[in-house]
Motif scaffolding. Structure first.
Motif, PDB file in Angstrom:
ATOM      1  N   PRO A 157       0.826  -1.216   0.000  1.00  0.00           N
ATOM      2  CA  PRO A 157       0.000   0.000   0.000  1.00  0.00           C
ATOM      3  C   PRO A 157       0.859   1.264   0.000  1.00  0.00           C
ATOM      4  O   PRO A 157       1.974   1.276   0.522  1.00  0.00           O
ATOM      5  CB  PRO A 157      -0.795  -0.120   1.302  1.00  0.00           C
ATOM      6  N   LEU A 158       0.329   2.330  -0.591  1.00  0.00           N
ATOM      7  CA  LEU A 158       0.990   3.635  -0.615  1.00  0.00           C
ATOM      8  C   LEU A 158      -0.058   4.711  -0.372  1.00  0.00           C
ATOM      9  O   LEU A 158      -1.084   4.753  -1.066  1.00  0.00           O
ATOM     10  CB  LEU A 158       1.686   3.877  -1.963  1.00  0.00           C
ATOM     11  N   VAL A 159       0.184   5.586   0.598  1.00  0.00           N
ATOM     12  CA  VAL A 159      -0.748   6.654   0.954  1.00  0.00           C
ATOM     13  C   VAL A 159      -0.046   7.997   0.812  1.00  0.00           C
ATOM     14  O   VAL A 159       1.088   8.171   1.279  1.00  0.00           O
ATOM     15  CB  VAL A 159      -1.263   6.502   2.401  1.00  0.00           C
ATOM     16  N   GLN A 160      -0.715   8.965   0.168  1.00  0.00           N
ATOM     17  CA  GLN A 160      -0.202  10.334   0.047  1.00  0.00           C
ATOM     18  C   GLN A 160      -1.325  11.314   0.385  1.00  0.00           C
ATOM     19  O   GLN A 160      -2.372  11.294  -0.257  1.00  0.00           O
ATOM     20  CB  GLN A 160       0.303  10.608  -1.367  1.00  0.00           C
ATOM     21  N   LEU A 161      -1.093  12.146   1.382  1.00  0.00           N
ATOM     22  CA  LEU A 161      -2.058  13.165   1.790  1.00  0.00           C
ATOM     23  C   LEU A 161      -1.349  14.508   1.859  1.00  0.00           C
ATOM     24  O   LEU A 161      -0.229  14.579   2.380  1.00  0.00           O
ATOM     25  CB  LEU A 161      -2.655  12.842   3.164  1.00  0.00           C
ATOM     26  N   GLN A 162      -1.982  15.558   1.381  1.00  0.00           N
ATOM     27  CA  GLN A 162      -1.376  16.880   1.487  1.00  0.00           C
ATOM     28  C   GLN A 162      -2.418  17.977   1.296  1.00  0.00           C
ATOM     29  O   GLN A 162      -3.505  17.742   0.780  1.00  0.00           O
ATOM     30  CB  GLN A 162      -0.256  17.056   0.452  1.00  0.00           C
ATOM     31  N   ASN A 163      -2.061  19.185   1.751  1.00  0.00           N
ATOM     32  CA  ASN A 163      -2.902  20.354   1.485  1.00  0.00           C
ATOM     33  C   ASN A 163      -2.960  20.628  -0.005  1.00  0.00           C
ATOM     34  O   ASN A 163      -2.015  20.336  -0.747  1.00  0.00           O
ATOM     35  CB  ASN A 163      -2.337  21.587   2.184  1.00  0.00           C
ATOM     36  N   GLY A 164      -4.073  21.220  -0.442  1.00  0.00           N
ATOM     37  CA  GLY A 164      -4.166  21.630  -1.832  1.00  0.00           C
ATOM     38  C   GLY A 164      -3.299  22.843  -2.110  1.00  0.00           C
ATOM     39  O   GLY A 164      -2.876  23.562  -1.202  1.00  0.00           O
ATOM     40  N   LEU A 165      -3.020  23.073  -3.384  1.00  0.00           N
ATOM     41  CA  LEU A 165      -2.192  24.209  -3.780  1.00  0.00           C
ATOM     42  C   LEU A 165      -2.941  25.522  -3.531  1.00  0.00           C
ATOM     43  O   LEU A 165      -4.172  25.570  -3.574  1.00  0.00           O
ATOM     44  CB  LEU A 165      -1.824  24.097  -5.257  1.00  0.00           C
ATOM     45  N   PRO A 166      -2.205  26.610  -3.284  1.00  0.00           N
ATOM     46  CA  PRO A 166      -2.857  27.903  -3.026  1.00  0.00           C
ATOM     47  C   PRO A 166      -3.236  28.628  -4.312  1.00  0.00           C
ATOM     48  O   PRO A 166      -2.724  28.319  -5.393  1.00  0.00           O
ATOM     49  CB  PRO A 166      -1.774  28.676  -2.263  1.00  0.00           C
ATOM     50  N   TYR A 167      -4.131  29.596  -4.175  1.00  0.00           N
ATOM     51  CA  TYR A 167      -4.477  30.460  -5.302  1.00  0.00           C
ATOM     52  C   TYR A 167      -4.978  31.791  -4.766  1.00  0.00           C
ATOM     53  O   TYR A 167      -5.322  31.914  -3.585  1.00  0.00           O
ATOM     54  CB  TYR A 167      -5.524  29.809  -6.214  1.00  0.00           C
ATOM     55  N   SER A 168      -4.983  32.791  -5.629  1.00  0.00           N
ATOM     56  CA  SER A 168      -5.411  34.142  -5.252  1.00  0.00           C
ATOM     57  C   SER A 168      -6.811  34.412  -5.762  1.00  0.00           C
ATOM     58  O   SER A 168      -7.241  33.868  -6.784  1.00  0.00           O
ATOM     59  CB  SER A 168      -4.453  35.190  -5.838  1.00  0.00           C
TER      60      SER A 168
END
Length: 362
Positions: A218-229
């Motif tokens: 198994p492989l898990v990847q979690l992260q915040n989404g990219l920012p935008y203005s």
């Protein structure tokens, strides 16, 4: 004869420098027993002399008289925040609030040209991260690696273009400090973990042939989404030279009071899984059966968003006692701001995919 339109010009600043990158790190490791290693790392990088584009042909004086559409210079524009028709929401700006901006008008320092872009190297960036990782690759039944990264990336509006744009700065005559904010690559939190779950040799004969040699990965990847203005749409007054908050056409077009890259896409999550069975056919031959699934739960990882938050309305003009002209422009909230336009639409994030394979090694 037809008169040709004035040309745009781009030139390298006489003080232009090659971009620089400085990287440094510090890592501490501790064996916590059972062949498990815990490490804590500090990672950092600094970008210096990064490329920037500034339109130097806009007039930086107040337009004289009340006919600014025919004159040079800037005029004051008062933005009045209001909801869109049929709604009561004004978004992140309060309804009825006003904001005053210095808006650059048509008319140039050198009228023989339109935009004159100075290619500079005056943007800096920084990245700082703290990484915690736990690793074990010695267990009979499982290997694993899990790491969490907290980071912050900041810059002075780092350019991401492969060619020169007309104007990068929100205000070409403003301070660089006004451009400081989150990087377009800023991801504060990221967690990645993978494991190799092994079924060791436990049987003999036919049972061993069927039941031994299985792996599950198994492989898990979690992260915040990219920012935008949050961006504006249209032109702020009847005389503005270009689009954007102050008519200078800066990219990305953001609202100063709300900052640059202060909104985020929804977090991304990917769970991949691989099952593998090994058959030893002969001393020289090994047969592998593989089953792989990517984005097992078919999670919607959003890759596009509607960033237009406000539309400029029709301006009305007022003649000031000193003979100059001020404009009042409605700033109407766009309810579609923040709605997602794309999901799982690039190489990193895709819809669920399943594949089966047979491989013979010899």
């Amino acid at each position: 004869p037809t008169k040709l339109a004035a040309a745009n010009v781009e030139y390298f600043d006489k003080h232009f420098q090659n971009p620089q990158s400085l990287e440094y790190d510090l890592a501490l490791q501790q064996d916590v027993g059972h062949n498990t290693v815990l490490s804590v790392s500090y990672l950092a990088s600094s970008g210096r002399e990064l490329t920037n584009f500034v339109n130097t042909n806009l007039v930086n004086t107040q337009a004289p008289g009340n006919n600014s559409s025919a004159g040079n210079g800037w005029t004051n524009v008062n933005y009045l925040v209001q909801p869109s028709s049929g709604t009561s929401s004004c978004g992140p700006l309060a309804c009825g609030s006003t904001y005053t901006a210095r808006v650059y008008n048509f008319g140039y320092i050198n009228p023989a040209f339109n935009n004159v872009t100075d290619i500079l190297s005056n943007v800096n960036s920084s990245y700082n991260a703290l990484v915690a990782e736990v690793v074990n690759h010695s267990s009979r039944y499982a290997d694993f690696d899990a790491n969490y990264t907290w980071s912050h990336a900041l810059d002075f509006n780092q350019n991401q273009s492969t060619q020169a744009s007309t104007n990068q700065l929100l205000d070409p005559y403003g301070s660089m400090a006004s451009q400081y904010g989150n990087s377009a690559f800023n991801v504060p939190n990221r967690f990645v973990a993978y494991a190799v779950l092994k079924y060791p040799k436990s049987f003999n004969g036919a049972k061993s042939y069927l039941l031994d040699g299985w792996n599950l990965d198994p492989l898990v990847q979690l992260q915040n989404g990219l920012p935008y203005s949050i961006a504006t749409n249209g032109f702020p007054s009847t005389a503005s030279a270009s689009s954007g908050w102050n008519g200078a056409g800066g990219t990305p077009a953001f609202i100063p009071s709300l900052g640059r890259n202060t909104f985020q896409l929804r977090r991304t999550a990917v769970f991949d899984l691989r099952a593998e069975k090994q058959f030893q056919l002969h001393e020289r031959y090994n047969l592998q059966l593989l089953g792989e699934a990517f984005n097992v739960f078919n999670h919607q990882n959003y890759t596009g968003v509607n960033s237009t938050g406000y539309n400029f309305g029709s301006s009305t003009s007022t003649t000031n006692p000193d003979g100059t002209t001020s404009y009042t422009t409605p700033l109407t909230y766009a309810p579609s701001f923040g709605t997602y336009t794309n999901a799982n639409s690039n190489y990193a994030y895709s819809p669920r995919q399943v594949q089966l394979a047979i491989r013979l090694e010899f």
